[in-house]
Design a protein around this motif. Sequence first.
Motif, PDB file in Angstrom:
ATOM      1  N   THR A  52       0.842  -1.113  -0.019  1.00 49.75           N
ATOM      2  CA  THR A  52      -0.054   0.007   0.056  1.00 49.75           C
ATOM      3  C   THR A  52       0.954   1.203   0.041  1.00 49.75           C
ATOM      4  O   THR A  52       0.610   2.149  -0.696  1.00 49.75           O
ATOM      5  CB  THR A  52      -0.727  -0.078   1.186  1.00 49.75           C
ATOM      6  OG1 THR A  52      -1.901  -1.208   0.840  1.00 49.75           O
ATOM      7  CG2 THR A  52      -1.769   1.063   1.184  1.00 49.75           C
TER       8      THR A  52
ATOM      9  N   SER B  80      -3.982   6.522   0.249  1.00 50.06           N
ATOM     10  CA  SER B  80      -3.345   5.143   0.532  1.00 50.06           C
ATOM     11  C   SER B  80      -3.287   5.039   1.863  1.00 50.06           C
ATOM     12  O   SER B  80      -3.789   3.880   2.601  1.00 50.06           O
ATOM     13  CB  SER B  80      -2.006   4.570  -0.289  1.00 50.06           C
ATOM     14  OG  SER B  80      -2.401   4.554  -1.587  1.00 50.06           O
TER      15      SER B  80
ATOM     16  N   ALA C 274      -6.636   4.639   3.765  1.00 51.74           N
ATOM     17  CA  ALA C 274      -7.048   3.338   3.553  1.00 51.74           C
ATOM     18  C   ALA C 274      -6.351   2.425   4.627  1.00 51.74           C
ATOM     19  O   ALA C 274      -7.002   1.664   5.344  1.00 51.74           O
ATOM     20  CB  ALA C 274      -6.896   2.748   2.305  1.00 51.74           C
TER      21      ALA C 274
ATOM     22  N   VAL D 189      -9.071   0.934   7.564  1.00 55.50           N
ATOM     23  CA  VAL D 189      -9.334  -0.265   7.180  1.00 55.50           C
ATOM     24  C   VAL D 189      -8.937  -1.241   8.210  1.00 55.50           C
ATOM     25  O   VAL D 189      -9.539  -2.162   8.706  1.00 55.50           O
ATOM     26  CB  VAL D 189      -8.888  -1.003   5.794  1.00 55.50           C
ATOM     27  CG1 VAL D 189      -9.590  -2.545   5.468  1.00 55.50           C
ATOM     28  CG2 VAL D 189      -9.762   0.179   4.758  1.00 55.50           C
TER      29      VAL D 189
ATOM     30  N   PRO E 294      -9.447  -1.096  -1.596  1.00 52.25           N
ATOM     31  CA  PRO E 294      -9.801   0.476  -1.626  1.00 52.25           C
ATOM     32  C   PRO E 294      -8.845   1.374  -2.176  1.00 52.25           C
ATOM     33  O   PRO E 294      -9.045   2.256  -2.802  1.00 52.25           O
ATOM     34  CB  PRO E 294     -10.441   0.868  -0.087  1.00 52.25           C
ATOM     35  CG  PRO E 294      -9.773  -0.155   0.604  1.00 52.25           C
ATOM     36  CD  PRO E 294      -9.586  -1.251  -0.210  1.00 52.25           C
ATOM     37  N   ALA E 295      -7.581   1.161  -1.649  1.00 52.32           N
ATOM     38  CA  ALA E 295      -6.447   2.032  -1.893  1.00 52.32           C
ATOM     39  C   ALA E 295      -6.260   2.072  -3.705  1.00 52.32           C
ATOM     40  O   ALA E 295      -5.810   3.209  -4.216  1.00 52.32           O
ATOM     41  CB  ALA E 295      -5.302   1.637  -1.216  1.00 52.32           C
TER      42      ALA E 295
ATOM     43  N   SER F 242      -8.083   4.928  -5.554  1.00 53.56           N
ATOM     44  CA  SER F 242      -7.814   6.257  -5.272  1.00 53.56           C
ATOM     45  C   SER F 242      -7.096   6.699  -6.790  1.00 53.56           C
ATOM     46  O   SER F 242      -7.084   7.801  -7.010  1.00 53.56           O
ATOM     47  CB  SER F 242      -6.803   6.529  -4.194  1.00 53.56           C
ATOM     48  OG  SER F 242      -5.523   5.776  -4.213  1.00 53.56           O
TER      49      SER F 242
ATOM     50  N   TRP G 263     -13.496  11.000   0.809  1.00 53.24           N
ATOM     51  CA  TRP G 263     -12.663   9.976   0.233  1.00 53.24           C
ATOM     52  C   TRP G 263     -12.588   8.803   1.530  1.00 53.24           C
ATOM     53  O   TRP G 263     -12.933   7.616   1.450  1.00 53.24           O
ATOM     54  CB  TRP G 263     -11.105  10.108  -0.054  1.00 53.24           C
ATOM     55  CG  TRP G 263     -10.286   8.993  -0.180  1.00 53.24           C
ATOM     56  CD1 TRP G 263      -9.263   8.459   0.805  1.00 53.24           C
ATOM     57  CD2 TRP G 263     -10.417   7.879  -1.201  1.00 53.24           C
ATOM     58  NE1 TRP G 263      -8.899   7.409   0.485  1.00 53.24           N
ATOM     59  CE2 TRP G 263      -9.519   6.794  -0.620  1.00 53.24           C
ATOM     60  CE3 TRP G 263     -10.923   7.645  -2.221  1.00 53.24           C
ATOM     61  CZ2 TRP G 263      -9.214   5.569  -1.432  1.00 53.24           C
ATOM     62  CZ3 TRP G 263     -11.003   6.358  -3.015  1.00 53.24           C
ATOM     63  CH2 TRP G 263      -9.815   5.441  -2.456  1.00 53.24           C
ATOM     64  N   CYS G 264     -12.612   9.425   2.694  1.00 53.21           N
ATOM     65  CA  CYS G 264     -12.442   8.868   3.977  1.00 53.21           C
ATOM     66  C   CYS G 264     -13.796   8.086   4.129  1.00 53.21           C
ATOM     67  O   CYS G 264     -13.842   6.868   4.602  1.00 53.21           O
ATOM     68  CB  CYS G 264     -12.097   9.271   5.242  1.00 53.21           C
ATOM     69  SG  CYS G 264     -10.448  10.107   5.075  1.00 53.21           S
TER      70      CYS G 264
ATOM     71  N   VAL H 201     -14.152   5.198   1.549  1.00 51.38           N
ATOM     72  CA  VAL H 201     -13.385   4.073   2.137  1.00 51.38           C
ATOM     73  C   VAL H 201     -14.207   3.133   3.197  1.00 51.38           C
ATOM     74  O   VAL H 201     -14.391   1.916   3.002  1.00 51.38           O
ATOM     75  CB  VAL H 201     -11.961   4.270   2.794  1.00 51.38           C
ATOM     76  CG1 VAL H 201     -11.422   3.249   3.437  1.00 51.38           C
ATOM     77  CG2 VAL H 201     -11.038   4.901   1.577  1.00 51.38           C
TER      78      VAL H 201
ATOM     79  N   TRP I   8     -17.443   1.816   1.388  1.00 53.82           N
ATOM     80  CA  TRP I   8     -17.263   0.790   0.186  1.00 53.82           C
ATOM     81  C   TRP I   8     -16.596  -0.594   0.875  1.00 53.82           C
ATOM     82  O   TRP I   8     -17.012  -1.536   0.415  1.00 53.82           O
ATOM     83  CB  TRP I   8     -16.400   1.274  -0.957  1.00 53.82           C
ATOM     84  CG  TRP I   8     -16.064   0.420  -1.981  1.00 53.82           C
ATOM     85  CD1 TRP I   8     -17.101   0.492  -3.087  1.00 53.82           C
ATOM     86  CD2 TRP I   8     -14.987  -0.487  -2.446  1.00 53.82           C
ATOM     87  NE1 TRP I   8     -16.355  -0.498  -3.942  1.00 53.82           N
ATOM     88  CE2 TRP I   8     -15.224  -1.001  -3.340  1.00 53.82           C
ATOM     89  CE3 TRP I   8     -13.952  -0.630  -1.664  1.00 53.82           C
ATOM     90  CZ2 TRP I   8     -14.532  -1.965  -3.901  1.00 53.82           C
ATOM     91  CZ3 TRP I   8     -13.140  -1.765  -2.055  1.00 53.82           C
ATOM     92  CH2 TRP I   8     -13.323  -2.437  -3.330  1.00 53.82           C
ATOM     93  N   VAL I   9     -15.697  -0.570   1.767  1.00 52.99           N
ATOM     94  CA  VAL I   9     -15.137  -1.618   2.253  1.00 52.99           C
ATOM     95  C   VAL I   9     -15.964  -2.315   2.999  1.00 52.99           C
ATOM     96  O   VAL I   9     -16.000  -3.589   2.900  1.00 52.99           O
ATOM     97  CB  VAL I   9     -13.647  -1.267   2.898  1.00 52.99           C
ATOM     98  CG1 VAL I   9     -13.929  -0.916   4.583  1.00 52.99           C
ATOM     99  CG2 VAL I   9     -12.925  -2.273   2.940  1.00 52.99           C
TER     100      VAL I   9
END
Lengths: 436, 112
Positions: free
Chosen positions: A19, A42, A45, A49, A101-102, A105, A117-118, A121, A124-125
């Motif tokens: 990552t 990244s 993420a 995560v 997820p990274a 990006s 974005w946060c 993540v 989506w995750v």
Amino acid sequence: MSGNTAWVLMSAALVMLMTPGLALFYGGMTRAKGVLNMMMMSFAALAIVSVLWVIYGYSITFGESDSQLFGSFDHIGLHGLNGAAVLSFVAFQLMFAIITPALISGAVADRAKFIGWCVFVVLWVSLIYFPVANWVFDFGADGALGDDAGWIVAWGVQDFAGGTAVHVNAGAAALALALVLGKRLGWKRDPMRPHNLPLVLLGAALLWFGWFGFNAGSALAANGLAATAFINTQAAASAAIIGWLVVEQVRDGRPTSLGAASGAVAGLVAITPACAFVSPLGAVLLGVLAGALCALAVGLKWRFGFDDSLDVVGVHLVGGAFGSIALGFLSLEGGLLYEGRDIALLGKQTVAVLAVGTFSFVGAFIIGKAIDMTIGFRLDEDSEVEGIDLNEHAESGYDLTAATRGHRGLPGTPPVGAPEPQDARHDAGDKGSVNA
Amino acid sequence: MKLVTAVVKPHKWEDVREALETFGITGITVTEASGFGRQKGHTEVYRGAEYDVALVPKMRLEVVVDDEDAGDVVGVIAKAAQTGKIGDGKVWVSPVDTVVRVRTGEEGTAAL
């Protein structure tokens, strides 16, 4: 047994390094004014995560359940998990959940609000990756592929290390986000050249290194399967560099360093589902074809007009789908080119790609739109033009001019929060003035 | 006094410096610059996408000289910077009202 645990833990560490490697790979490809935000996506993420995984991610992915679609809530906070085998698996699978997820990006360079974005993540995750990882990586009780295993793996789809769960999944979501966020201002008009290709090559090298953990580690044991995956990984990555560069030589007249880095990643993506199921020569063939195919596929965004900034679709969706579907021909266990061929395998591989791709695309599109309509996902125009690093993070990636190097050495206005000056000279209110 | 400004190819500026030193010039100011003239820019290709890069890197040299030296200095620079290919650059001369040496406060030609 302890040897197996050692290899899985080692592999988890290798995959973790992918990552930050991805951050360098992507960061070098952006313009200088957006390098930090790209790398921060990244690192965000990694942070988000990892915490989610401990709290509920592992449990809803791999917790014992009768469902073939998701896990259970039995292991909230990793409750009740003991022993080297399961805990090393928890660590190993966490790293996959981080990098997936990274990967997305790269499609949203320079224009996604960091808070958006946060949130993306997190959602989506939780809603897409954890279920899909269950479908592909949950072998059920005792690894028996029973009714409690994920439906894709239980159905007989071959995906050794995540061609569908990681690469098709991330690539399809990347396409959705590129559509939700729209094009960067000046796309197609302004030159958006990579600002630091040595960073890209360093990132590609770290990804490659980490990928041995990703693929060979997916054997979950220090055995012949792991060694096979290791060799095939190396063969495919190398062959894909050649495939990509040949396309560039023929089409553009020159082989590029960005092409070499991209080719390696394309080959690694394509071999991910296949690394334990193909022969070494099959890996070479898969690699060279993946390299050439992805070199051509990265042109699609220009034709169709979507700003997949760093080619997540062209490399991960196309490469992941190609590697997964090519197993229908190249797999030593059912591929059409070998004895014991089974046309059903080709069909299953294709269905798995379509299922994961569609689920992820639709899910990412809805999540992205929801974020955009509530807290806002797209950065405002002025901030984007001036640079996302400065406006979202109050930082610049580089300070290379003498004028801003701060070597004046004389008192001025101290930064807010700086320690109280001791020297009487610092009391001078005027900028740069010195009391005689 | 005259200010002689030259924009030359980056790989030629060392030749210009040597030629000016031989001529007897004791100091010049050099800036990395970008621009375009008839040479225009160049094309770079990233993942198959062609980008026209409009600006070409150049070195900008500035030297203040006596009125009577200006013509010779222009000649020295033009000769040393010449490759005969497009993009060799330009040299121009402009008048200078005054010069002060910061260290000593000397003014005019004494400051050169």
